[in-house]
Design a protein around this motif. Structure first.
Motif, short mmCIF file in Angstrom:
data_model
loop_
_atom_site.label_atom_id
_atom_site.label_comp_id
_atom_site.label_asym_id
_atom_site.label_seq_id
_atom_site.Cartn_x
_atom_site.Cartn_y
_atom_site.Cartn_z
N TRP A 45 -2.07 4.50 -8.46
CA TRP A 45 -1.68 3.35 -7.62
C TRP A 45 -1.17 3.80 -6.26
CZ3 TRP A 45 3.39 4.19 -6.74
CH2 TRP A 45 4.13 4.82 -7.74
N ALA A 46 -1.00 5.10 -6.06
CA ALA A 46 -0.59 5.63 -4.76
C ALA A 46 -1.73 6.49 -4.20
CB ALA A 46 0.68 6.47 -4.91
N GLU A 47 -1.91 6.42 -2.89
CA GLU A 47 -3.02 7.12 -2.26
C GLU A 47 -2.55 8.41 -1.59
OE1 GLU A 47 -6.14 6.35 1.38
OE2 GLU A 47 -5.55 4.63 0.14
N SER A 48 -3.25 9.48 -1.90
CA SER A 48 -2.97 10.77 -1.29
C SER A 48 -3.34 10.72 0.20
CB SER A 48 -3.80 11.85 -2.00
OG SER A 48 -3.66 13.09 -1.36
N SER A 49 -2.49 11.30 1.03
CA SER A 49 -2.73 11.29 2.47
C SER A 49 -2.20 12.57 3.10
CB SER A 49 -2.08 10.05 3.10
OG SER A 49 -2.51 9.89 4.44
N SER A 50 -2.06 12.54 4.41
CA SER A 50 -1.64 13.72 5.16
C SER A 50 -0.89 13.27 6.41
CB SER A 50 -2.86 14.54 5.57
OG SER A 50 -3.67 13.75 6.44
N LYS A 72 0.87 -1.18 0.00
CA LYS A 72 0.00 0.00 0.00
C LYS A 72 0.90 1.23 0.00
CE LYS A 72 -3.86 -2.28 0.59
NZ LYS A 72 -4.84 -2.42 -0.44
N ILE A 73 0.74 2.07 -1.00
CA ILE A 73 1.61 3.24 -1.16
C ILE A 73 0.81 4.50 -0.83
CG2 ILE A 73 3.09 4.51 -2.75
CD1 ILE A 73 4.01 1.60 -2.29
N TYR A 74 1.35 5.29 0.10
CA TYR A 74 0.74 6.55 0.52
C TYR A 74 1.76 7.67 0.35
CZ TYR A 74 -2.48 3.38 2.91
OH TYR A 74 -3.37 2.38 3.21
N CYS A 105 2.30 12.16 1.18
CA CYS A 105 1.81 13.41 1.73
C CYS A 105 1.43 14.33 0.57
CB CYS A 105 2.86 14.07 2.62
SG CYS A 105 2.36 15.69 3.23
N ALA A 106 0.14 14.64 0.46
CA ALA A 106 -0.35 15.46 -0.64
C ALA A 106 0.27 16.86 -0.62
CB ALA A 106 -1.87 15.56 -0.58
N HIS A 107 0.45 17.41 0.56
CA HIS A 107 1.04 18.75 0.67
C HIS A 107 2.48 18.76 0.15
CE1 HIS A 107 1.77 22.74 2.27
NE2 HIS A 107 2.85 22.29 2.87
N ASN A 108 3.28 17.76 0.53
CA ASN A 108 4.66 17.68 0.05
C ASN A 108 4.72 17.46 -1.46
OD1 ASN A 108 6.04 15.90 2.94
ND2 ASN A 108 5.53 18.05 2.69
N ALA A 109 3.81 16.67 -2.00
CA ALA A 109 3.78 16.44 -3.45
C ALA A 109 3.42 17.72 -4.19
CB ALA A 109 2.78 15.34 -3.79
N GLU A 110 2.48 18.46 -3.65
CA GLU A 110 2.09 19.72 -4.27
C GLU A 110 3.24 20.73 -4.25
OE1 GLU A 110 -0.92 23.33 -3.24
OE2 GLU A 110 -1.74 21.31 -3.09
N GLN A 111 3.97 20.79 -3.14
CA GLN A 111 5.12 21.69 -3.04
C GLN A 111 6.16 21.39 -4.11
OE1 GLN A 111 6.28 20.85 1.02
NE2 GLN A 111 5.69 22.93 1.65
N ARG A 112 6.32 20.11 -4.43
CA ARG A 112 7.35 19.68 -5.39
C ARG A 112 6.80 19.52 -6.80
NH1 ARG A 112 8.34 18.55 -0.45
NH2 ARG A 112 10.44 18.36 0.38
N LYS A 113 5.53 19.83 -6.98
CA LYS A 113 4.87 19.73 -8.29
C LYS A 113 4.93 18.31 -8.85
CE LYS A 113 4.26 24.27 -8.59
NZ LYS A 113 3.59 24.71 -7.39
N ILE A 114 4.79 17.32 -7.96
CA ILE A 114 4.83 15.91 -8.37
C ILE A 114 3.41 15.43 -8.60
CG2 ILE A 114 5.41 13.57 -7.62
CD1 ILE A 114 7.70 14.80 -5.99
#
Length: 100
Positions: free
Chosen positions: A77-82, A59-61, A63-72
């Motif tokens: 197949w990966a779940e957005s989390s916090s 199960k791949i999770y 951090c949505a905030h960190n992904a947004e900061q890095r424009k990823i």
């Protein structure tokens, strides 16, 4: 066993190789594996090895905030989390390994 691995190291660190080997071994032994990516570990989500772990049952999770900061942009197949989601995963895990 429920195993949670926290990954905050970049994909070009020695921790990435440790993550892959440890994860494959855990899956071979039929452990329930969750991996949470945060900080610079988010860049690992762009590597095929992580998608392969998901296909094997991890199960791949992330951090949505960190992904947004890095424009990823992460695939389905990966779940957005916090951080709240991470705290729930930690509470449910039998063992937690942090690769930083």
């Amino acid at each position: 066993m429920k195993l949670l691995i926290l990954m905050s190291s970049n994909p070009y660190s020695a921790d990435f190789n440790t993550l892959i080997k440890l994860s494959n071994t855990a899956l071979e032994k039929n452990h329930k594996l969750s991996i949470f990516f945060m900080s610079n570990g988010e860049w690992c989500l762009l590597r095929d090895e992580i998608k392969q772990l998901a296909e094997k049952g991890a199960k791949i999770y992330y951090c949505a905030h960190n992904a947004e900061q890095r424009k990823i942009k992460v695939e389905s197949w990966a779940e957005s989390s916090s951080m709240y989601g991470l705290s729930k995963l930690i509470a449910e895990a039998d063992k937690v390994i942090s690769l930083t």
